[in-house]
Design a protein around this motif. Sequence first.
Motif, PDB file in Angstrom:
ATOM      1  N   UNK A  46     -29.835 -19.353  11.186  1.00 55.08           N
ATOM      2  CA  UNK A  46     -31.257 -19.192  10.867  1.00 55.08           C
ATOM      3  C   UNK A  46     -31.423 -17.943  10.010  1.00 55.08           C
ATOM      4  N   UNK A  47     -32.643 -17.807   9.453  1.00 50.85           N
ATOM      5  CA  UNK A  47     -32.904 -16.682   8.564  1.00 50.85           C
ATOM      6  C   UNK A  47     -32.494 -16.976   7.130  1.00 50.85           C
ATOM      7  N   UNK A  48     -32.707 -18.239   6.690  1.00 52.10           N
ATOM      8  CA  UNK A  48     -32.314 -18.643   5.333  1.00 52.10           C
ATOM      9  C   UNK A  48     -33.542 -19.200   4.611  1.00 52.10           C
ATOM     10  N   UNK A  49     -34.533 -18.384   4.315  1.00 47.92           N
ATOM     11  CA  UNK A  49     -35.727 -18.889   3.631  1.00 47.92           C
ATOM     12  C   UNK A  49     -35.450 -19.146   2.153  1.00 47.92           C
ATOM     13  N   UNK A  50     -36.349 -19.891   1.523  1.00 48.81           N
ATOM     14  CA  UNK A  50     -36.182 -20.198   0.104  1.00 48.81           C
ATOM     15  C   UNK A  50     -36.435 -18.979  -0.769  1.00 48.81           C
ATOM     16  N   UNK A  51     -37.237 -18.044  -0.254  1.00 44.48           N
ATOM     17  CA  UNK A  51     -37.581 -16.854  -1.031  1.00 44.48           C
ATOM     18  C   UNK A  51     -37.054 -15.608  -0.316  1.00 44.48           C
ATOM     19  N   UNK A  52     -37.499 -14.449  -0.733  1.00 38.03           N
ATOM     20  CA  UNK A  52     -36.910 -13.208  -0.249  1.00 38.03           C
ATOM     21  C   UNK A  52     -37.478 -12.659   1.041  1.00 38.03           C
ATOM     22  N   UNK A  53     -38.386 -13.391   1.696  1.00 34.04           N
ATOM     23  CA  UNK A  53     -38.935 -12.923   2.967  1.00 34.04           C
ATOM     24  C   UNK A  53     -38.800 -14.024   4.014  1.00 34.04           C
ATOM     25  N   UNK A  54     -38.720 -13.621   5.275  1.00 35.46           N
ATOM     26  CA  UNK A  54     -38.626 -14.602   6.352  1.00 35.46           C
ATOM     27  C   UNK A  54     -39.964 -15.317   6.498  1.00 35.46           C
ATOM     28  N   UNK A  55     -39.920 -16.647   6.591  1.00 39.71           N
ATOM     29  CA  UNK A  55     -41.143 -17.441   6.657  1.00 39.71           C
ATOM     30  C   UNK A  55     -41.618 -17.666   8.089  1.00 39.71           C
ATOM     31  N   UNK A  56     -40.895 -17.139   9.062  1.00 39.90           N
ATOM     32  CA  UNK A  56     -41.310 -17.220  10.457  1.00 39.90           C
ATOM     33  C   UNK A  56     -40.662 -16.071  11.208  1.00 39.90           C
ATOM     34  N   UNK A  57     -41.064 -15.877  12.448  1.00 33.54           N
ATOM     35  CA  UNK A  57     -40.470 -14.837  13.290  1.00 33.54           C
ATOM     36  C   UNK A  57     -39.383 -15.453  14.159  1.00 33.54           C
ATOM     37  N   UNK A  58     -38.438 -14.631  14.591  1.00 30.51           N
ATOM     38  CA  UNK A  58     -37.350 -15.079  15.457  1.00 30.51           C
ATOM     39  C   UNK A  58     -37.290 -14.185  16.683  1.00 30.51           C
ATOM     40  N   UNK A  59     -37.222 -14.804  17.865  1.00 27.05           N
ATOM     41  CA  UNK A  59     -37.193 -14.070  19.125  1.00 27.05           C
ATOM     42  C   UNK A  59     -36.174 -14.720  20.064  1.00 27.05           C
ATOM     43  N   UNK A  60     -35.447 -13.900  20.794  1.00 24.39           N
ATOM     44  CA  UNK A  60     -34.467 -14.440  21.736  1.00 24.39           C
ATOM     45  C   UNK A  60     -35.166 -14.997  22.966  1.00 24.39           C
ATOM     46  N   UNK A  61     -34.622 -16.070  23.523  1.00 23.94           N
ATOM     47  CA  UNK A  61     -35.142 -16.651  24.761  1.00 23.94           C
ATOM     48  C   UNK A  61     -34.379 -16.133  25.978  1.00 23.94           C
ATOM     49  N   UNK A  62     -33.132 -15.757  25.759  1.00 23.79           N
ATOM     50  CA  UNK A  62     -32.247 -15.211  26.790  1.00 23.79           C
ATOM     51  C   UNK A  62     -31.414 -14.112  26.124  1.00 23.79           C
ATOM     52  N   UNK A  63     -30.682 -13.302  26.894  1.00 22.85           N
ATOM     53  CA  UNK A  63     -29.769 -12.356  26.241  1.00 22.85           C
ATOM     54  C   UNK A  63     -28.871 -13.100  25.252  1.00 22.85           C
ATOM     55  N   UNK A  64     -28.795 -12.587  24.036  1.00 22.66           N
ATOM     56  CA  UNK A  64     -28.184 -13.343  22.938  1.00 22.66           C
ATOM     57  C   UNK A  64     -27.266 -12.466  22.091  1.00 22.66           C
ATOM     58  N   UNK A  74     -37.863 -19.861  16.895  1.00 18.05           N
ATOM     59  CA  UNK A  74     -38.537 -19.488  15.657  1.00 18.05           C
ATOM     60  C   UNK A  74     -39.994 -19.887  15.782  1.00 18.05           C
ATOM     61  N   UNK A  75     -40.903 -19.010  15.371  1.00 12.06           N
ATOM     62  CA  UNK A  75     -42.317 -19.320  15.528  1.00 12.06           C
ATOM     63  C   UNK A  75     -43.145 -18.705  14.411  1.00 12.06           C
ATOM     64  N   UNK A  76     -44.335 -19.283  14.251  1.00 12.16           N
ATOM     65  CA  UNK A  76     -45.313 -18.774  13.294  1.00 12.16           C
ATOM     66  C   UNK A  76     -46.603 -18.462  14.043  1.00 12.16           C
ATOM     67  N   UNK A  77     -47.287 -17.417  13.618  1.00 10.91           N
ATOM     68  CA  UNK A  77     -48.567 -17.038  14.213  1.00 10.91           C
ATOM     69  C   UNK A  77     -49.703 -17.373  13.255  1.00 10.91           C
ATOM     70  N   UNK A  78     -50.762 -17.985  13.796  1.00  9.49           N
ATOM     71  CA  UNK A  78     -51.964 -18.244  13.011  1.00  9.49           C
ATOM     72  C   UNK A  78     -52.823 -16.985  12.994  1.00  9.49           C
ATOM     73  N   UNK A  79     -53.761 -16.876  12.060  1.00 11.02           N
ATOM     74  CA  UNK A  79     -54.594 -15.673  11.969  1.00 11.02           C
ATOM     75  C   UNK A  79     -55.355 -15.337  13.253  1.00 11.02           C
ATOM     76  N   UNK A  80     -55.682 -16.356  14.064  1.00  7.30           N
ATOM     77  CA  UNK A  80     -56.425 -16.101  15.296  1.00  7.30           C
ATOM     78  C   UNK A  80     -55.500 -15.796  16.483  1.00  7.30           C
ATOM     79  N   UNK A  81     -54.209 -15.654  16.223  1.00  9.50           N
ATOM     80  CA  UNK A  81     -53.282 -15.280  17.288  1.00  9.50           C
ATOM     81  C   UNK A  81     -52.558 -16.438  17.945  1.00  9.50           C
TER      82      UNK A  81
END
Length: 208
Positions: free
Chosen positions: A58-76, A37-44
């Motif tokens: 994962x994918x259980x934010x307090x509100x209705x949108x995901x607060x970070x991105x999720x990416x696989x590290x290996x086939x998942x 799980x990761x977050x991107x700053x405005x400068x990349x």
Amino acid sequence: MNSVNTKICRFAQHDVIFYEGDMADRVFEIVEGAVMLYKLLPDGRRQVVEMLGPQALFGIPAHGIYDCAAETLVPTVLRSLRRRDLEEQMDLQQHITRCLLSQMERLHDHAVLLGRKSATERVASFLFRFVANRGGVGCTGPGKGEVDEETVRLNMTRQEIADFLGLTIETVSRVFSDMKRRGVICIEKTDQIRINNVCGLCHLTGAH
């Protein structure tokens, strides 16, 4: 998460499961594989905030949108469930509570790592995540006559490790080289490291 409304999803290595800001309509559980799980700053710049393995939710934010991105590290392989179905599944709510409490403990440790630990302590702490049943409360070290070593497989690139630890890739490489020179670790492959002295690595984490 064995509900009739769950769906099995398969992802290749480095597939994006969702982006920060997407509508959070599904909750995910890892069946096999690994996710960051990761977050991107405005400068990349990227900050990896968590690494998750099998049985993690994962994918259980307090509100209705995901607060970070999720990416696989290996086939998942993931199991997913609609968020609105959670209210009807008491056993799932209890499972989610246990998973979130465990993740909260890890995030507390990560906050200390980013805020107070040196580069060497951060890399040592990262490696120690992959050593099972050592370093916790009451750890007595290796058994009598046992070789105190462990081989760990890393699912992350050096850049991903750097983004998780809040370091540059050059610093991560330098610390790995220093640990190798001191005989604490042996880099067998790019993604495989043998810890020659588990107790020695534990002391480098700054936890003792």
